[in-house]
Design an enzyme around this catalytic site. Structure first.
Site, PDB file in Angstrom:
ATOM      1  N   CYS A  50      -0.478  17.621  42.352  1.00  0.00           N
ATOM      2  CA  CYS A  50      -1.357  17.957  43.465  1.00  0.00           C
ATOM      3  C   CYS A  50      -0.534  18.397  44.670  1.00  0.00           C
ATOM      4  O   CYS A  50       0.645  18.077  44.790  1.00  0.00           O
ATOM      5  CB  CYS A  50      -2.198  16.753  43.849  1.00  0.00           C
ATOM      6  SG  CYS A  50      -3.206  16.097  42.506  1.00  0.00           S
ATOM      7  N   ARG A 101       2.622  24.311  41.537  1.00  0.00           N
ATOM      8  CA  ARG A 101       2.523  22.946  41.014  1.00  0.00           C
ATOM      9  C   ARG A 101       1.451  22.835  39.931  1.00  0.00           C
ATOM     10  O   ARG A 101       1.423  21.866  39.183  1.00  0.00           O
ATOM     11  CB  ARG A 101       2.168  21.976  42.152  1.00  0.00           C
ATOM     12  CG  ARG A 101       3.283  21.766  43.153  1.00  0.00           C
ATOM     13  CD  ARG A 101       2.776  21.074  44.402  1.00  0.00           C
ATOM     14  NE  ARG A 101       3.894  20.572  45.183  1.00  0.00           N
ATOM     15  CZ  ARG A 101       4.177  19.283  45.354  1.00  0.00           C
ATOM     16  NH1 ARG A 101       3.407  18.363  44.822  1.00  0.00           N
ATOM     17  NH2 ARG A 101       5.218  18.903  46.066  1.00  0.00           N
ATOM     18  N   TRP A 159      -4.817  18.521  40.637  1.00  0.00           N
ATOM     19  CA  TRP A 159      -4.846  18.400  39.182  1.00  0.00           C
ATOM     20  C   TRP A 159      -5.781  17.239  38.898  1.00  0.00           C
ATOM     21  O   TRP A 159      -5.584  16.141  39.407  1.00  0.00           O
ATOM     22  CB  TRP A 159      -3.460  18.056  38.623  1.00  0.00           C
ATOM     23  CG  TRP A 159      -2.733  19.203  38.012  1.00  0.00           C
ATOM     24  CD1 TRP A 159      -1.543  19.701  38.411  1.00  0.00           C
ATOM     25  CD2 TRP A 159      -3.134  19.977  36.881  1.00  0.00           C
ATOM     26  NE1 TRP A 159      -1.176  20.759  37.612  1.00  0.00           N
ATOM     27  CE2 TRP A 159      -2.138  20.947  36.658  1.00  0.00           C
ATOM     28  CE3 TRP A 159      -4.243  19.969  36.035  1.00  0.00           C
ATOM     29  CZ2 TRP A 159      -2.206  21.881  35.631  1.00  0.00           C
ATOM     30  CZ3 TRP A 159      -4.311  20.898  35.002  1.00  0.00           C
ATOM     31  CH2 TRP A 159      -3.297  21.835  34.822  1.00  0.00           C
ATOM     32  N   ASN A 163      -2.356  12.547  47.034  1.00  0.00           N
ATOM     33  CA  ASN A 163      -1.587  12.723  45.801  1.00  0.00           C
ATOM     34  C   ASN A 163      -1.242  11.346  45.259  1.00  0.00           C
ATOM     35  O   ASN A 163      -0.890  10.456  46.026  1.00  0.00           O
ATOM     36  CB  ASN A 163      -0.272  13.472  46.053  1.00  0.00           C
ATOM     37  CG  ASN A 163      -0.494  14.922  46.419  1.00  0.00           C
ATOM     38  OD1 ASN A 163      -1.599  15.426  46.345  1.00  0.00           O
ATOM     39  ND2 ASN A 163       0.571  15.588  46.820  1.00  0.00           N
ATOM     40  N   GLY A 164      -1.277  11.181  43.937  1.00  0.00           N
ATOM     41  CA  GLY A 164      -0.881   9.910  43.349  1.00  0.00           C
ATOM     42  C   GLY A 164      -2.052   9.186  42.728  1.00  0.00           C
ATOM     43  O   GLY A 164      -3.110   9.758  42.452  1.00  0.00           O
ATOM     44  N   GLU A 192      19.138   8.316  24.942  1.00  0.00           N
ATOM     45  CA  GLU A 192      18.884   9.264  26.026  1.00  0.00           C
ATOM     46  C   GLU A 192      19.848   9.022  27.193  1.00  0.00           C
ATOM     47  O   GLU A 192      20.344   9.971  27.805  1.00  0.00           O
ATOM     48  CB  GLU A 192      17.427   9.134  26.478  1.00  0.00           C
ATOM     49  CG  GLU A 192      17.084   9.767  27.813  1.00  0.00           C
ATOM     50  CD  GLU A 192      17.276  11.276  27.863  1.00  0.00           C
ATOM     51  OE1 GLU A 192      17.152  11.835  28.974  1.00  0.00           O
ATOM     52  OE2 GLU A 192      17.557  11.906  26.823  1.00  0.00           O
ATOM     53  N   LYS A 203      22.417  11.772  28.727  1.00  0.00           N
ATOM     54  CA  LYS A 203      22.480  12.138  30.143  1.00  0.00           C
ATOM     55  C   LYS A 203      23.916  12.049  30.657  1.00  0.00           C
ATOM     56  O   LYS A 203      24.375  12.926  31.397  1.00  0.00           O
ATOM     57  CB  LYS A 203      21.588  11.214  30.977  1.00  0.00           C
ATOM     58  CG  LYS A 203      20.132  11.546  30.931  1.00  0.00           C
ATOM     59  CD  LYS A 203      19.823  12.807  31.703  1.00  0.00           C
ATOM     60  CE  LYS A 203      18.535  13.409  31.195  1.00  0.00           C
ATOM     61  NZ  LYS A 203      18.604  14.002  29.872  1.00  0.00           N
ATOM     62  N   GLU A 218      25.975  14.909  29.293  1.00  0.00           N
ATOM     63  CA  GLU A 218      25.566  16.213  29.817  1.00  0.00           C
ATOM     64  C   GLU A 218      26.171  16.521  31.180  1.00  0.00           C
ATOM     65  O   GLU A 218      26.632  17.636  31.423  1.00  0.00           O
ATOM     66  CB  GLU A 218      24.031  16.260  29.950  1.00  0.00           C
ATOM     67  CG  GLU A 218      23.291  16.479  28.655  1.00  0.00           C
ATOM     68  CD  GLU A 218      21.786  16.535  28.883  1.00  0.00           C
ATOM     69  OE1 GLU A 218      21.142  17.468  28.366  1.00  0.00           O
ATOM     70  OE2 GLU A 218      21.253  15.656  29.589  1.00  0.00           O
ATOM     71  N   HIS A 263      28.280  -3.291  12.329  1.00  0.00           N
ATOM     72  CA  HIS A 263      28.480  -2.405  11.195  1.00  0.00           C
ATOM     73  C   HIS A 263      29.408  -1.243  11.541  1.00  0.00           C
ATOM     74  O   HIS A 263      29.320  -0.173  10.924  1.00  0.00           O
ATOM     75  CB  HIS A 263      27.128  -1.888  10.694  1.00  0.00           C
ATOM     76  CG  HIS A 263      26.232  -2.971  10.191  1.00  0.00           C
ATOM     77  ND1 HIS A 263      26.341  -3.497   8.919  1.00  0.00           N
ATOM     78  CD2 HIS A 263      25.240  -3.652  10.805  1.00  0.00           C
ATOM     79  CE1 HIS A 263      25.438  -4.443   8.762  1.00  0.00           C
ATOM     80  NE2 HIS A 263      24.754  -4.562   9.895  1.00  0.00           N
ATOM     81  N   LYS A 283      18.915  25.537  30.726  1.00  0.00           N
ATOM     82  CA  LYS A 283      17.675  24.765  30.841  1.00  0.00           C
ATOM     83  C   LYS A 283      16.786  24.961  29.625  1.00  0.00           C
ATOM     84  O   LYS A 283      16.199  24.023  29.112  1.00  0.00           O
ATOM     85  CB  LYS A 283      16.928  25.177  32.115  1.00  0.00           C
ATOM     86  CG  LYS A 283      15.688  24.345  32.393  1.00  0.00           C
ATOM     87  CD  LYS A 283      16.062  22.893  32.666  1.00  0.00           C
ATOM     88  CE  LYS A 283      14.845  22.026  32.872  1.00  0.00           C
ATOM     89  NZ  LYS A 283      15.190  20.603  32.891  1.00  0.00           N
TER      90      LYS A 283
END
Length: 608
Positions: A2, A27, A75, A99-100, A480, A484, A487, A503, A603
């Site tokens: 929003c 947005r 939104w 917003n939120g 993940e 990061k 990267e 192991h 990207k």
């Protein structure tokens, strides 16, 4: 996401608010509206479904005057994208754009209804205007009523508020959602970001967490979360603006990490009916209850979102799930019994390997469902159905907010499949929906640990190798986190299932290897902590990411402990993604690498 814009000016504001809303179209939105204080200082507003051209046409036919006003692009979250649910929301005394997500709006709604307030929409925002109105009815001033109402709101939000009879007052507030303030010549402005204000001012103040601001034509008074008047710095930005704004963050990646409470909240809001505790999916071109096999395919960070989903679906929906890396999947010539569901996850919708795998699955008679952040992409055109994340543009190459929004969508989808298959009842669905709607506010709390994580990062930056350990839902988050770090800091890192340490990987442990252990309280906590003790016994430097309960019982054994808020085990991946993102970011900053554009990476990977 929003968008908000507010102006307190010396000439009519409607056309300028509309222009600001156009700058926020990037947005995404499905309705828009403006409220002003015309002559006589009675609140007036115009709202329209769909694109801004519909609002502009409405304003041509039915003009809106006034030198104070607020505007919004929405939104749909709580409630469908209708005129009735569009912002601004108003009573005779107050108008608000928001917003939120207001987490406790159900309780507030019942309380206000009990006092005689008539709430007419499906939105959470409507309770804000009635709450402020209630305080005004008790004899409070507008400033007092706004401050009192904020104390009753739980969740993540940014607000702009105007009042009947107050043509020299515009109030803003933020908690977990960004809000900026601009300075003009006897004018003041509010916006979701500097882009909204780019044609109005090049002098911007980025409000901080918990801030409330009272704007008049003469200037602004800012109050912090403890109601103390404070001064925030003024930043000079390009008056021309741009389509993408870093705000007062050093890198886009950090801005996008901090946007997560907002965008995850908005993404959840498009899928969850919080009044009835129900997941609302769009009409499906196939029957979810008939699906007996799910294949999830993605690359990179999106692959780890798929790995989390495997746990959710198998545990809740009791369905067989396979997760595969797109670049390998189609070359295996996988056997895919007709009628299965294939889920494809991509931020851009243009990932070459994932698109190729999608076409293979389609040729095998699979139902194709894609989770995408960019509308109208190649993958969307090839899919039977698409569920959009609402992360907004993600500039940093290392994905952050797109990842957590993917998790939000996939969590909702997992619930819906479990309900369709009869594996969970309405009460359990409602419980899980409540847990999800609490997540954005808890995510905002996690960001408060940034200073502690920055201190840890200085130590991790000295390492050559780093190991991440976790079990269950957090195992993909460990992988993940390692991705990061690789990267953007170029440090070798690996994520392992904690039970696999014995192991093989335990041979790598010595006093020079930081070990990031991710272990929220829950069924697998004791087993993970047992593996952590094995690491400590071999002089590994453990950084323990847990919750408040875990920190009290075992935090003293690590060289550093980060205690996150307690939250339902189902939604912990959304929380625990943030500290590993912050750690990678601050390690990269400490090493002086190019955070937003790390070497050799792009990207969107549009070639195989």
């Amino acid at each position: 996401m929003c968008g908000i814009i507010g102006i307190i000016g010396k000439e009519e504001v409607t056309s300028r608010i509309l222009d600001g809303l156009r700058r926020l179209e990037y947005r995404g939105y499905d309705s828009a509206g403006i409220a002003t204080l015309p002559t006589g200082n009675k609140i007036d507003r115009r709202r329209a479904e769909g694109k801004l051209v519909n609002l502009a046409n409405l304003l041509q036919d039915d003009a809106l005057a006034g030198e104070v006003g607020i505007g919004h692009t929405r939104w749909a979250t709580h409630g469908a994208p209708t005129v009735e649910n569009a912002h601004p929301h108003t009573t005779e005394k107050v108008a608000v754009v928001h917003n939120g997500i207001i987490e406790n709006f159900r309780e507030l709604r019942e309380e206000l209804s009990g006092k005689g307030h008539i709430l007419e929409t499906e939105t959470d925002t409507e309770v804000i205007v009635h709450l402020i109105t209630d305080f005004l009815d008790q004899g409070m001033s507008p400033r007092e009523a706004a401050a009192a109402a904020l104390k009753h709101l739980e969740g993540a939000f940014a607000l702009a508020i105007i009042f009947e009879g107050e043509d020299n007052l515009l109030i803003g507030a933020r908690k977990g959602s960004p809000l900026v303030m601009g300075y003009g010549d006897e004018e003041m402005y509010l916006g979701s970001d500097a882009i909204a204000l780019s044609q109005l001012s090049n002098r911007i103040t980025y409000l901080e967490e918990g801030d409330r601001v009272e704007l008049t034509r003469e200037g602004a008074r800012i109050f912090d979360v403890d109601n103390r008047e404070v001064i925030r710095p003024v930043t000079v930005v390009s008056a021309a603006g741009g389509m993408i704004d870093k705000g007062n963050y050093r890198h886009f990646m950090m801005k996008e990490i901090h946007e997560q409470p907002t965008v995850v909240g908005q993404t959840l809001g498009t899928m969850i009916d919080p009044i009835h505790g129900h997941v609302n999916l769009p009409d499906m071109p196939f029957d979810l209850s008939s699906v007996d096999r799910v294949t999830i395919i993605a690359c990179g960070t999106s692959f780890y979102a798929g790995q989390v989903t495997k746990y959710w679906l198998e545990q809740m929906a009791r369905i067989n799930v396979e997760v595969d890396v797109a670049s390998e999947f189609r070359y295996r010539e996988a056997v895919m019994p007709e009628g299965g569901l294939a889920i494809f996850i991509s931020q851009s919708g243009e990932t070459a390997d994932t698109l190729a795998a999608l076409k293979y699955a389609k040729s095998q008679g699979q139902h194709i469902l894609s989770i995408l952040n960019v509308p109208q992409s190649s993958m969307e055109r090839e899919s039977d159905i698409v569920l959009h994340t609402h992360a907004g543009p993600e500039v940093g190459v290392a994905s952050t907010k797109a990842f957590t929004c993917q998790l939000a969508v996939l969590a909702c989808l997992s619930i819906a499949i479990a309900v369709a298959r009869g594996e969970i009842d309405a009460a359990e669905e409602a419980r899980l929906c409540v847990a999800l709607t609490e997540a954005p506010a808890r995510m905002a709390e996690v960001l408060n640990h940034e200073e502690a994580i920055m201190a840890i990062a200085d130590e991790v930056a000295k390492a050559r190798d780093v190991i991440y350990l976790a079990r269950g839902l957090e195992f993909p988050i460990a992988m993940e986190g390692a991705l990061k770090l690789k990267e953007i800091s170029y440090i070798h890192a690996e994520g392992y299932a904690a039970g696999e340490m014995k192991h093989g990987p335990i041979a790598l442990i010595d006093e020079n290897v930081p070990i990031i252990v991710i272990a929220p309280s829950g069924r697998l906590y004791e087993k993970t902590v047992s593996n952590m003790q094995e690491v400590i016994a071999r002089k590994g430097k453990v950084i323990f990411i847990t919750d408040e309960k875990g920190a009290k019982t075992d935090g003293q054994d690590a060289i550093a402990t980060i205690a996150l808020p307690m939250l339902d085990e189902f939604v912990t991946p959304l929380l625990y993604a943030i500290p590993v993102q912050l750690l990678a970011y601050h390690v990269a900053v400490a090493k002086g690498t190019d955070v937003d554009q790390p070497r050799n990476l792009a990207k969107s990977v549009t070639v195989e």
